[in-house]
Write a protein that holds these residues in place. Structure first.
Motif, PDB file in Angstrom:
ATOM      1  N   LEU A  73      -4.494  10.118   8.292  1.00 26.00           N
ATOM      2  CA  LEU A  73      -5.904  10.446   8.506  1.00 26.00           C
ATOM      3  C   LEU A  73      -6.201  10.627   9.990  1.00 26.00           C
ATOM      4  CD1 LEU A  73      -7.555   7.944   5.993  1.00 26.00           C
ATOM      5  CD2 LEU A  73      -7.119  10.389   5.663  1.00 26.00           C
ATOM      6  N   GLU A  90      -0.845   3.959  10.115  1.00 28.02           N
ATOM      7  CA  GLU A  90      -1.050   4.659   8.848  1.00 28.02           C
ATOM      8  C   GLU A  90       0.274   5.109   8.244  1.00 28.02           C
ATOM      9  OE1 GLU A  90      -3.968   7.752   9.496  1.00 28.02           O
ATOM     10  OE2 GLU A  90      -5.362   6.320  10.400  1.00 28.02           O
ATOM     11  N   PRO A 106      -8.961   5.097   7.615  1.00 31.90           N
ATOM     12  CA  PRO A 106      -8.188   5.274   8.850  1.00 31.90           C
ATOM     13  C   PRO A 106      -7.828   3.922   9.469  1.00 31.90           C
ATOM     14  CG  PRO A 106     -10.496   5.741   9.237  1.00 31.90           C
ATOM     15  CD  PRO A 106     -10.351   5.511   7.760  1.00 31.90           C
TER      16      PRO A 106
END
Length: 124
Positions: A73, A90, A106
């Protein structure tokens, strides 16, 4: 693929210590259930091990090349240049969990030195 439903992935710099890593995890969780494991780059495992131990969670250490090409993201130019993914935290969460998986949101950054993102398994 791991047996876990949720994994917290971490990114960090050399200033990251237990309080910052724990704060990043709590920010990423947002009050949701604790993940089944923590994941980070192999080089960062010694920094994350105390948190894994304190929470009695397994620690998954990933080779940097495992992150290359992982869609995230967040789109950090620095992370792309170094690891081939937009966010170390991530990408670690997604790669450690395996597919199919999705990020719950995120990465969250604590104290400017530790980031955490949580991936969860997509079940049909």
């Amino acid at each position: 693929m791991t047996p876990y439903h949720r994994i917290a992935g971490f990114g960090m710099n050399s200033a990251a210590a237990l309080p910052a890593l724990h704060a990043a995890l709590e920010m990423a969780r947002g009050g949701a259930a604790m993940p089944g494991a923590l994941a980070c780059l192999e080089a960062h495992a010694p920094r994350l091990a105390p948190l894994a131990d304190a929470l009695s969670l397994p620690l998954i250490a990933l080779a940097p090349e495992a992150l290359r090409g992982t869609a995230t993201l967040t789109d950090s130019a620095r992370a792309h240049a170094l690891y081939g993914a937009g966010s170390v935290a991530e990408a670690c969460a997604l790669v450690a969990l395996g597919v199919p998986a999705r990020l719950t949101g995120p990465r969250r950054i604590a104290q400017g030195c530790a980031s955490c993102a949580i991936a969860e398994r997509i079940t049909p």
